[in-house]
Design an enzyme around this catalytic site. Structure first.
Site, short mmCIF file in Angstrom:
data_model
loop_
_atom_site.label_atom_id
_atom_site.label_comp_id
_atom_site.label_asym_id
_atom_site.label_seq_id
_atom_site.Cartn_x
_atom_site.Cartn_y
_atom_site.Cartn_z
N LEU A 184 -16.78 23.26 -80.13
CA LEU A 184 -15.57 22.83 -79.41
C LEU A 184 -15.74 23.15 -77.94
O LEU A 184 -16.14 24.26 -77.58
CB LEU A 184 -14.33 23.55 -79.93
CG LEU A 184 -13.70 23.06 -81.24
CD1 LEU A 184 -12.69 24.08 -81.75
CD2 LEU A 184 -13.01 21.73 -81.03
N SER A 185 -15.45 22.19 -77.08
CA SER A 185 -15.48 22.45 -75.64
C SER A 185 -14.27 23.28 -75.24
O SER A 185 -13.31 23.42 -76.01
CB SER A 185 -15.48 21.13 -74.86
OG SER A 185 -16.68 20.42 -75.07
N ALA A 186 -14.30 23.83 -74.04
CA ALA A 186 -13.18 24.63 -73.54
C ALA A 186 -11.95 23.74 -73.36
O ALA A 186 -12.06 22.55 -73.05
CB ALA A 186 -13.57 25.27 -72.21
#
Length: 360
Positions: free
Chosen positions: A63-65
């Site tokens: 998951l990206s930020a």
């Protein structure tokens, strides 16, 4: 990548922080972020980190930020009815938020390299549809995921209104990515260490905007060592909805409009967002006392008892007073749409079809 905003105690507080920092700037994007709880896409043992503005990776799951997803969602300029292609769709978190904006007549496709991540995404999507309190507040464009390398899409695949790539794109693949766009479409991708927005303004005309510096793992190149042949990825066909499905969408939409009209009539101008409850805090201030004695003035500071070590009894009373302040608690949400559907004079199987066989 991340750490641009403070961590939240829950999903709503994380979104509040993203709004305050101007990563979330539009109402549609805010609604989508609030509707899909980021923690639901984490493995149970890592959920303590779900509301931090940090990327998360475990095995092939990534998951990206939140600040990155916010900028991506804003840059895509999503509207109901558009087609969307997510290259490196991962857990399906972004695709689910996009689906809430696209609505029932959009197209929502994802390509993911790892088959185990595809299974993970399908499980999370099924849980969201069956159990999320937010699902009935929207008409959802359900994502469809396929396994494969996004650099090997079939030449027969259609073009899209919006495309996002969740891996670093090498310069030599820039034209390939652009070819996936319709005229008027928007492509968002990490290109040369910058999150980049490219708008196709004509058959051979483009506008490019650099959004912010990012660090993404690069796209994985196709591996033809085994067979020597390219494994073409075929995206899901664009399906025409059945009359039964269209009837469900129309009935649900009509009931929602009636509910909104009734709410607006009761309140005068229906609230878009219900008020959020926060803990009430009591603060004590120092007090200065002036005593008048006949015609003379005698000024004296009377110290706050909480500063006086000899006033333990008063201190305890003050503490009890703070504890007695009632904490405001939100009422449990009521799914009015579900109640209305269940009250309709219809056979039970049809009612549950209208509710997408949801559990609550």
């Amino acid at each position: 990548m991340g750490g641009a905003v403070s961590a939240g105690e829950d999903n709503d507080e994380l979104i509040d922080n993203l709004k305050e920092a101007q990563y979330i700037r539009t109402e549609l994007v805010e609604q989508a972020f609030r509707a899909v709880d980021r923690a639901d896409y984490y493995l149970e043992e890592f959920k303590d980190n779900a509301y931090k503005d940090l990327a998360w990776k475990h095995g092939n799951i990534h998951l990206s930020a939140p600040c990155i997803y916010s900028e991506v969602m804003e840059a895509l300029d999503l509207q109901p009815g558009l087609s969307f292609l997510n290259l490196g769709s991962g857990t399906g978190y972004l695709s689910s938020m996009v689906g809430l904006i696209l609505g029932p007549f959009g197209i929502n496709h994802g390509v993911e390299l790892h088959s185990d991540v595809i299974e993970y995404a399908k499980q999370k999507l099924d849980i969201f549809i069956k159990t999320s309190d937010s699902f009935d507040k929207f008409e959802f464009c359900e994502p469809s995921f396929v396994t494969g390398n996004c650099l090997e899409l079939s030449p027969e695949c259609t073009q899209y209104d919006r495309v996002y790539c969740g891996a670093g794109v090498q310069k030599e693949h820039e034209d390939y990515m652009k070819s996936l766009l319709k005229v008027g479409g928007v492509l968002v991708m990490p290109l040369e260490e910058k999150l980049t927005k490219i708008t196709r303004t004509g058959p051979s005309a483009w506008e490019t905007k650099k959004i912010l510096a990012v660090s993404f793992a690069p796209l994985i190149q196709p591996n033809h060592a085994d067979s020597g042949k390219s494994k073409l990825v075929h995206l899901p066909p664009v399906m025409v909805r059945s009359l039964q499905d269209l009837a469900r969408i129309a009935i649900r939409s009509t009931i929602k409009k009636l509910i909104h009209q009734e709410a607006a009539g009761r309140s005068g101008n229906g609230l878009r967002n219900p008020p959020r409850f926060k803990r009430r805090r009591v603060r004590r201030r120092r007090m200065e006392t002036i005593v008048f004695l006949d015609k003379e003035v005698f000024a004296s500071r009377i110290s706050n008892p909480s500063d006086d070590n000899n006033c333990e009894e008063f201190e305890e009373e003050s503490r009890e007073e703070v504890e007695r302040v009632p904490e405001l608690k939100p009422e449990p949400p009521v799914n009015i749409l579900r109640e209305r559907v269940l009250s309709l004079p219809l056979p039970d199987p049809l009612k549950y079809y209208l509710l997408y066989y949801r559990e609550k």
